[in-house]
Design a protein around this motif. Structure first.
Motif, PDB file in Angstrom:
ATOM      1  N   ARG A 129       0.017   9.271  -0.942  1.00 37.87           N
ATOM      2  CA  ARG A 129       0.533   8.044  -0.348  1.00 37.87           C
ATOM      3  C   ARG A 129       2.035   7.936  -0.542  1.00 37.87           C
ATOM      4  NH1 ARG A 129      -2.360   4.168   1.967  1.00 37.87           N
ATOM      5  NH2 ARG A 129      -0.445   2.982   2.097  1.00 37.87           N
ATOM      6  N   GLN A 132       3.936  10.191   1.498  1.00 34.68           N
ATOM      7  CA  GLN A 132       3.604  10.037   2.916  1.00 34.68           C
ATOM      8  C   GLN A 132       3.071  11.330   3.516  1.00 34.68           C
ATOM      9  OE1 GLN A 132       5.921   7.408   5.109  1.00 34.68           O
ATOM     10  NE2 GLN A 132       6.521   6.250   3.328  1.00 34.68           N
ATOM     11  N   ASN A 171      -5.519  -4.759  12.660  1.00 33.16           N
ATOM     12  CA  ASN A 171      -4.409  -4.302  11.831  1.00 33.16           C
ATOM     13  C   ASN A 171      -4.319  -5.121  10.558  1.00 33.16           C
ATOM     14  OD1 ASN A 171      -2.712  -2.181  12.180  1.00 33.16           O
ATOM     15  ND2 ASN A 171      -1.413  -3.191  13.678  1.00 33.16           N
ATOM     16  N   ALA A 172      -4.444  -6.433  10.704  1.00 38.03           N
ATOM     17  CA  ALA A 172      -4.376  -7.322   9.541  1.00 38.03           C
ATOM     18  C   ALA A 172      -5.557  -7.065   8.608  1.00 38.03           C
ATOM     19  CB  ALA A 172      -4.344  -8.784   9.985  1.00 38.03           C
ATOM     20  N   GLU A 175      -4.910  -4.014   6.657  1.00 36.92           N
ATOM     21  CA  GLU A 175      -3.978  -4.305   5.563  1.00 36.92           C
ATOM     22  C   GLU A 175      -4.721  -4.816   4.337  1.00 36.92           C
ATOM     23  OE1 GLU A 175      -0.364  -4.488   5.177  1.00 36.92           O
ATOM     24  OE2 GLU A 175      -0.606  -2.909   6.659  1.00 36.92           O
ATOM     25  N   THR A 176      -5.655  -5.731   4.564  1.00 33.48           N
ATOM     26  CA  THR A 176      -6.350  -6.316   3.409  1.00 33.48           C
ATOM     27  C   THR A 176      -7.245  -5.286   2.710  1.00 33.48           C
ATOM     28  OG1 THR A 176      -8.273  -7.146   4.648  1.00 33.48           O
ATOM     29  CG2 THR A 176      -6.350  -8.596   4.506  1.00 33.48           C
ATOM     30  N   LEU A 178      -6.275  -2.371   2.009  1.00 33.42           N
ATOM     31  CA  LEU A 178      -5.348  -1.751   1.048  1.00 33.42           C
ATOM     32  C   LEU A 178      -5.455  -2.385  -0.331  1.00 33.42           C
ATOM     33  CD1 LEU A 178      -1.801  -1.308   2.632  1.00 33.42           C
ATOM     34  CD2 LEU A 178      -3.299   0.456   1.705  1.00 33.42           C
ATOM     35  N   LEU A 179      -5.688  -3.711  -0.340  1.00 32.87           N
ATOM     36  CA  LEU A 179      -5.712  -4.439  -1.610  1.00 32.87           C
ATOM     37  C   LEU A 179      -6.801  -3.953  -2.544  1.00 32.87           C
ATOM     38  CD1 LEU A 179      -5.172  -8.016  -0.165  1.00 32.87           C
ATOM     39  CD2 LEU A 179      -3.554  -6.727  -1.553  1.00 32.87           C
ATOM     40  N   HIS A 182      -5.562   0.697  -2.794  1.00 31.02           N
ATOM     41  CA  HIS A 182      -4.264   1.313  -3.016  1.00 31.02           C
ATOM     42  C   HIS A 182      -4.128   1.726  -4.498  1.00 31.02           C
ATOM     43  CE1 HIS A 182      -0.028   2.031  -3.347  1.00 31.02           C
ATOM     44  NE2 HIS A 182       0.075   1.969  -2.032  1.00 31.02           N
ATOM     45  N   VAL A 184      -1.703   2.295  -6.569  1.00 31.74           N
ATOM     46  CA  VAL A 184      -0.778   1.555  -7.443  1.00 31.74           C
ATOM     47  C   VAL A 184      -1.312   0.158  -7.747  1.00 31.74           C
ATOM     48  CG1 VAL A 184       1.533   0.550  -7.605  1.00 31.74           C
ATOM     49  CG2 VAL A 184       1.244   2.870  -6.740  1.00 31.74           C
ATOM     50  N   LEU A 185      -1.874  -0.496  -6.741  1.00 33.24           N
ATOM     51  CA  LEU A 185      -2.438  -1.831  -6.967  1.00 33.24           C
ATOM     52  C   LEU A 185      -3.597  -1.748  -7.964  1.00 33.24           C
ATOM     53  CD1 LEU A 185      -2.422  -3.432  -3.402  1.00 33.24           C
ATOM     54  CD2 LEU A 185      -0.752  -3.645  -5.218  1.00 33.24           C
ATOM     55  N   GLU A 187      -3.928   0.429 -10.369  1.00 29.58           N
ATOM     56  CA  GLU A 187      -3.407   0.644 -11.719  1.00 29.58           C
ATOM     57  C   GLU A 187      -2.908  -0.653 -12.333  1.00 29.58           C
ATOM     58  OE1 GLU A 187      -0.474   3.824 -11.605  1.00 29.58           O
ATOM     59  OE2 GLU A 187      -1.914   5.047 -10.504  1.00 29.58           O
ATOM     60  N   GLU A 188      -2.364  -1.515 -11.480  1.00 31.67           N
ATOM     61  CA  GLU A 188      -1.812  -2.762 -12.002  1.00 31.67           C
ATOM     62  C   GLU A 188      -2.889  -3.753 -12.420  1.00 31.67           C
ATOM     63  OE1 GLU A 188       2.324  -2.845  -9.410  1.00 31.67           O
ATOM     64  OE2 GLU A 188       0.840  -4.403  -9.122  1.00 31.67           O
TER      65      GLU A 188
END
Lengths: 211, 211
Positions: A129, A132, A171-172, A175-176, A178-179, A182, A184-185, A187-188
């Motif tokens: 990711r 890219q 598309n929207a 996007e959600t 991804l939450l 993803h 990195v998200l 890991e957080e």
């Protein structure tokens, strides 16, 4: 319905060359997968790989442009499995809202499993990711396709609203997604991923349903 | 209505000590801000800072626990400005859905501006999130508070549905805000941020409105 396989869903990944069908190619991918999982992608060179498999570096370059091309093939295998599962859910004979809700949960579960039990693979996906890689873009596009399929069916069945643009809305929705996957998200915020997935999908589904 | 200031919105950041009101503290934060923007947070030591300001390292430690504490104060200033703007929008006398839509656009614009014109600050905010600094958690909590305020008012006004749990729904909304300001997501997809913000907020708002 025939269960789609990773091969039917994912296009061949970038940077491969030589004859398409070749045992050696599969063997290199498998060995590299094991090697990366053990030593990590960043710390491994094509020379390390060649040595571990017992092939020459030149022989590996017959099939792959670069280390990244091997990494893309491994990501492709892993993301292909996730996409298989999502494809199965998206094409099931059930109401569209149930299918979408299950897609969120399926992605969240798979991401969580990978994060805790297959950390090196998680790391490669993270690199894919961040850098890219084509495979990451292809995967995102394939997930969007599945969302478009389900939402279009939900609209046709009178389940979902039809006032908004199908493409913008999907598309929207993508996007959600991804939450909940993803790297990195993840890991957080490790806690409560499935619960978050359920909260997000409930809100999104209310946004999709017909008033 | 009195316009809230960064001080009224943000709590004091972690790792500060010594007298609360002190010109030196503000002077250190300001000098560190300029220094970090020029040289980057990671490459700067407290000794570098002290030298640049013309103070002793020990003197800086009178006010801040560590370099991170100085970083948190700088993030606090920046996120405080964003939060001021969001607070103003959230408390405006307008329909709740208009306020929420404007909050998405405001965050997206500010993130984009920072990314392109204030890259070092973007980097500190990235570090704050990745290292789970207290300031990042406080900011996330403060944004959730504002969302709860607007959605609760929208529900009270009969604009929004009241069947779902207020807290779970607002949690999900706060998650979708991440999509337009998370530093890593921004780095991955620079194009069309405002358009994405509009698509996401349109979907979320349909999910909030009364059927």
């Amino acid at each position: 319905m025939k269960k789609p396989t990773a091969e039917t869903v994912m296009p061949p990944t970038a940077g491969q060359r030589g004859p398409a069908e070749h045992d050696r190619r599969a063997q290199i991918i498998e060995a590299a997968d094991a090697y990366f999982r053990h030593y990590g992608y960043n710390k491994t060179t094509v020379a390390d790989l060649a040595k571990a498999i017992g092939l020459s570096t030149a022989y590996i370059y017959k099939f792959f442009d670069s280390k990244q091309a091997v990494g893309e093939a491994i990501c492709g295998k892993c993301l292909g499995i996730i996409l298989d599962e999502l494809t199965k859910i998206a094409h099931a004979k059930r109401p569209a809202d149930e299918r979408l809700a299950e897609m969120y949960i399926s992605i969240a579960r798979e991401s969580e499993r990978r994060f805790f039990h297959d950390r090196r693979l998680h790391d490669i996906i993270n690199i894919a990711r961040a850098s890219q890689w084509q495979i990451a873009k292809d995967h995102q596009a394939a997930v969007l396709e599945l969302i478009l399929h389900v939402v279009a069916e939900g609209r046709a069945a009178g389940e979902f609203e039809t006032d908004s643009s199908l493409f913008k809305t999907c598309n929207a929705v993508a996007e959600t997604f991804l939450l909940v996957w993803h790297p990195v998200l993840l890991e957080e915020r490790l806690d409560g991923l499935e619960e978050r997935a359920a909260e997000i999908s409930a809100l999104v589904l209310r946004g999709l349903r017909k008033k």
